[in-house]
Scaffold this motif. Structure first.
Motif, PDB file in Angstrom:
ATOM      1  N   ILE A 213       0.838  -1.214   0.000  1.00 51.79           N
ATOM      2  CA  ILE A 213       0.000   0.000   0.000  1.00 51.79           C
ATOM      3  C   ILE A 213       0.867   1.256   0.000  1.00 51.79           C
ATOM      4  CG2 ILE A 213      -1.690   1.335   1.333  1.00 51.79           C
ATOM      5  CD1 ILE A 213      -2.810  -1.369   2.322  1.00 51.79           C
ATOM      6  N   PHE A 214       1.885   1.282   0.852  1.00 51.68           N
ATOM      7  CA  PHE A 214       2.763   2.454   0.961  1.00 51.68           C
ATOM      8  C   PHE A 214       3.432   2.766  -0.382  1.00 51.68           C
ATOM      9  CE2 PHE A 214       7.173   3.911   1.550  1.00 51.68           C
ATOM     10  CZ  PHE A 214       6.941   5.149   2.138  1.00 51.68           C
ATOM     11  N   SER A 215       3.973   1.752  -1.036  1.00 51.22           N
ATOM     12  CA  SER A 215       4.697   1.958  -2.299  1.00 51.22           C
ATOM     13  C   SER A 215       3.774   2.483  -3.394  1.00 51.22           C
ATOM     14  CB  SER A 215       5.348   0.643  -2.751  1.00 51.22           C
ATOM     15  OG  SER A 215       6.254   0.171  -1.785  1.00 51.22           O
ATOM     16  N   ILE A 216       2.566   1.909  -3.468  1.00 50.87           N
ATOM     17  CA  ILE A 216       1.618   2.362  -4.486  1.00 50.87           C
ATOM     18  C   ILE A 216       1.172   3.802  -4.209  1.00 50.87           C
ATOM     19  CG2 ILE A 216      -0.709   2.005  -5.415  1.00 50.87           C
ATOM     20  CD1 ILE A 216      -0.253  -0.973  -5.168  1.00 50.87           C
ATOM     21  N   LEU A 217       0.942   4.125  -2.944  1.00 48.59           N
ATOM     22  CA  LEU A 217       0.523   5.492  -2.596  1.00 48.59           C
ATOM     23  C   LEU A 217       1.600   6.516  -2.944  1.00 48.59           C
ATOM     24  CD1 LEU A 217      -1.324   5.008   0.827  1.00 48.59           C
ATOM     25  CD2 LEU A 217      -2.325   5.594  -1.388  1.00 48.59           C
ATOM     26  N   ILE A 218       2.866   6.140  -2.741  1.00 49.72           N
ATOM     27  CA  ILE A 218       3.966   7.042  -3.096  1.00 49.72           C
ATOM     28  C   ILE A 218       3.929   7.360  -4.584  1.00 49.72           C
ATOM     29  CG2 ILE A 218       6.486   7.184  -3.394  1.00 49.72           C
ATOM     30  CD1 ILE A 218       5.758   7.718  -0.574  1.00 49.72           C
ATOM     31  N   MET A 219       3.702   6.326  -5.394  1.00 48.30           N
ATOM     32  CA  MET A 219       3.673   6.535  -6.841  1.00 48.30           C
ATOM     33  C   MET A 219       2.436   7.320  -7.276  1.00 48.30           C
ATOM     34  SD  MET A 219       3.902   3.707  -9.897  1.00 48.30           S
ATOM     35  CE  MET A 219       4.220   4.232 -11.583  1.00 48.30           C
ATOM     36  N   LEU A 220       1.271   6.932  -6.745  1.00 49.14           N
ATOM     37  CA  LEU A 220       0.033   7.605  -7.127  1.00 49.14           C
ATOM     38  C   LEU A 220       0.004   9.059  -6.677  1.00 49.14           C
ATOM     39  CD1 LEU A 220      -2.641   4.821  -6.453  1.00 49.14           C
ATOM     40  CD2 LEU A 220      -1.683   5.540  -8.654  1.00 49.14           C
ATOM     41  N   SER A 221       0.633   9.328  -5.520  1.00 43.33           N
ATOM     42  CA  SER A 221       0.675  10.692  -4.989  1.00 43.33           C
ATOM     43  C   SER A 221       1.737  11.539  -5.676  1.00 43.33           C
ATOM     44  CB  SER A 221       0.955  10.666  -3.473  1.00 43.33           C
ATOM     45  OG  SER A 221      -0.021   9.893  -2.801  1.00 43.33           O
ATOM     46  N   ARG A 222       2.570  10.879  -6.510  1.00 40.09           N
ATOM     47  CA  ARG A 222       3.656  11.554  -7.236  1.00 40.09           C
ATOM     48  C   ARG A 222       4.607  12.274  -6.280  1.00 40.09           C
ATOM     49  NH1 ARG A 222       3.325   8.587 -11.348  1.00 40.09           N
ATOM     50  NH2 ARG A 222       4.260  10.031 -12.856  1.00 40.09           N
ATOM     51  N   ILE A 223       4.893  11.602  -5.169  1.00 39.00           N
ATOM     52  CA  ILE A 223       5.848  12.145  -4.206  1.00 39.00           C
ATOM     53  C   ILE A 223       7.260  11.828  -4.702  1.00 39.00           C
ATOM     54  CG2 ILE A 223       6.695  12.038  -1.826  1.00 39.00           C
ATOM     55  CD1 ILE A 223       3.848  11.202  -1.002  1.00 39.00           C
ATOM     56  N   SER A 224       8.071  12.860  -4.893  1.00 38.72           N
ATOM     57  CA  SER A 224       9.412  12.691  -5.443  1.00 38.72           C
ATOM     58  C   SER A 224      10.425  12.427  -4.326  1.00 38.72           C
ATOM     59  CB  SER A 224       9.807  13.941  -6.234  1.00 38.72           C
ATOM     60  OG  SER A 224      11.087  13.785  -6.783  1.00 38.72           O
ATOM     61  N   ILE A 225      11.070  11.279  -4.395  1.00 41.12           N
ATOM     62  CA  ILE A 225      12.039  10.879  -3.372  1.00 41.12           C
ATOM     63  C   ILE A 225      13.434  10.666  -3.954  1.00 41.12           C
ATOM     64  CG2 ILE A 225      12.662   8.992  -1.779  1.00 41.12           C
ATOM     65  CD1 ILE A 225       9.733   8.635  -1.181  1.00 41.12           C
ATOM     66  N   SER A 226      13.494  10.154  -5.165  1.00 42.69           N
ATOM     67  CA  SER A 226      14.742   9.675  -5.754  1.00 42.69           C
ATOM     68  C   SER A 226      15.856  10.713  -5.785  1.00 42.69           C
ATOM     69  CB  SER A 226      14.489   9.175  -7.178  1.00 42.69           C
ATOM     70  OG  SER A 226      13.493   8.193  -7.178  1.00 42.69           O
ATOM     71  N   LYS A 227      15.551  11.909  -6.282  1.00 39.46           N
ATOM     72  CA  LYS A 227      16.606  12.904  -6.458  1.00 39.46           C
ATOM     73  C   LYS A 227      17.192  13.341  -5.115  1.00 39.46           C
ATOM     74  CE  LYS A 227      14.928  14.444 -10.923  1.00 39.46           C
ATOM     75  NZ  LYS A 227      14.357  15.515 -11.755  1.00 39.46           N
TER      76      LYS A 227
END
Length: 386
Positions: A213-227
């Motif tokens: 759930i957490f991983s999908i929400l991060i993607m759907l919410s378009r929260i940028s973490i990588s950079k």
């Protein structure tokens, strides 16, 4: 024409599974043995003796041609080119060139080694479904790994082989040694070393549901973490080749592009749902937790780091081996033959769909190396695709 070639290869694998596994109820061990030898022979010939397929041969072919074929020249060659992060690959390439000066022989040796390492891994973990494991390998990025990732493939295979020192007789020293050798082929193997303390851990189904759930929400919410993560890593890395490569990736519009929802995204979600559904069976064998944890890491890389294409692309390769193991192990828990047949049919059509998508890429055009192949004309042809 290229699709027909790949389709024939896939069809042969499915036919082998149908004959050897318990669907046909072939009782003769000798018959199964000879059928399996035929399967090995076809794989080694078809993949091992390929020509210029996909894209990375553009770099590997001239690199192999430059590699000297005697020890004194090789030492001078290594010292002047400073191969620090892939010295193992250079040594391996040199040994292969001593055997034969042909690049195609080199490709054959590369695949043969990968194939037999995979065979040992699959035999240890899925001895009743070895060919199904190989089918999963080819269906889930196996072609790309063998065609394009000649260095990475060795580090991935050594990692999979090293897992026996987690689920078997534990030995951190042996596990480390295998992955340090992997580092000599590709520096990404460094990430495997601390995994010794994580992969064998047992977690309940709720824990994996939370990751899902957490991983999908991060993607759907378009929260940028990588950079932000890359910037943090760069602040700790000294000047050198690795830092320069990270900076190049972060500044490139192509490599730092974000992922979009696609068929492969749905594939990853459905496989995780299948793992969660089969969890009551999977938890009965402690070995399965290693591959469930690997798949969880694969899922995190693909969804949490959605905003950085190169992390998703390269990072997913590090843990995609979990699918090659888990899918056949889940299949082994199916006892009803009708359900098994349904699984094969669905898997066949899905693998065919993935194959068709790959074959639509002109770089994927199959070539057999015993035919007349010209590097320069093929190079021009590939450049015209760009």
């Amino acid at each position: 024409m290229s699709f027909v070639s790949y389709f024939s290869f896939y069809f042969f694998i499915f036919f082998s599974i149908f004959c050897i596994n318990d669907i046909r109820n072939i009782k003769s061990t000798v018959t199964k043995y000879y059928l399996f030898l035929v399967f090995i022979f076809v794989c080694l010939i078809y993949i091992g003796f390929r020509g210029f397929v996909f894209t990375d041969w553009i770099n590997y072919y001239p690199r192999f041609e430059r590699c000297p074929a005697n020890i004194s020249d090789f030492i001078y060659y290594v010292q002047n080119n400073k191969f620090l992060t892939d010295l193992g690959f250079e040594v391996f390439q040199f040994i292969c060139k001593l055997i034969s000066p042909s690049f195609f022989t080199f490709q054959f040796i590369c695949f043969t080694i990968d194939f037999f390492i995979l065979y040992l891994v699959f035999k240890d973990l899925n001895k009743d479904n070895i060919i199904l494991c190989f089918l999963c390998f080819f269906a889930f990025k196996g072609f790309e790994i063998e065609f394009n990732l000649l260095r990475n493939s060795k580090s991935i295979m050594l990692f999979l082989f090293s897992l026996r020192y987690i689920y078997g007789k534990k030995s951190f020293a042996k596990y480390c040694l295998m992955n340090i050798i992997g580092c000599l082929f590709h520096i990404s193997s460094l990430i495997y070393i601390p995994m010794f303390f994580l992969l064998g851990k047992k977690f309940n189904r709720l824990f994996y549901i939370c990751i899902f759930i957490f991983s999908i929400l991060i993607m759907l919410s378009r929260i940028s973490i990588s950079k932000k993560v890359i910037e943090l890593i760069c602040s700790f890395i000294p000047e050198g080749k690795i830092l320069q490569k990270l900076l190049t990736y972060s500044q490139s519009e192509v490599y730092s592009a974000s992922s979009v929802f696609s068929a492969i995204t749905l594939e990853r979600i459905l496989i995780f749902i299948l793992i969660l559904y089969m969890y009551p069976y999977l938890k009965l064998d402690k070995k399965n937790f290693i591959f469930i944890n690997m798949y969880a890491l694969y899922f995190i890389v693909c969804f949490v780091f959605w905003d950085f294409y190169v992390i998703v692309q390269r990072g997913s390769f590090l843990f995609i081996g979990s699918i090659w193991i888990l899918v056949p192990r889940m299949f082994s828990y199916i006892k009803n033959k009708s359900y098994k047949m349904l699984f094969y049919i669905l898997f066949f059509w899905y693998a065919l769909y993935k194959l068709y998508n790959d074959c639509s890429n002109p770089w994927f055009e199959y070539q057999f190396c015993l035919f007349d192949l010209d590097y320069d004309s093929k190079l021009i042809k590939v450049k015209n695709f760009n």
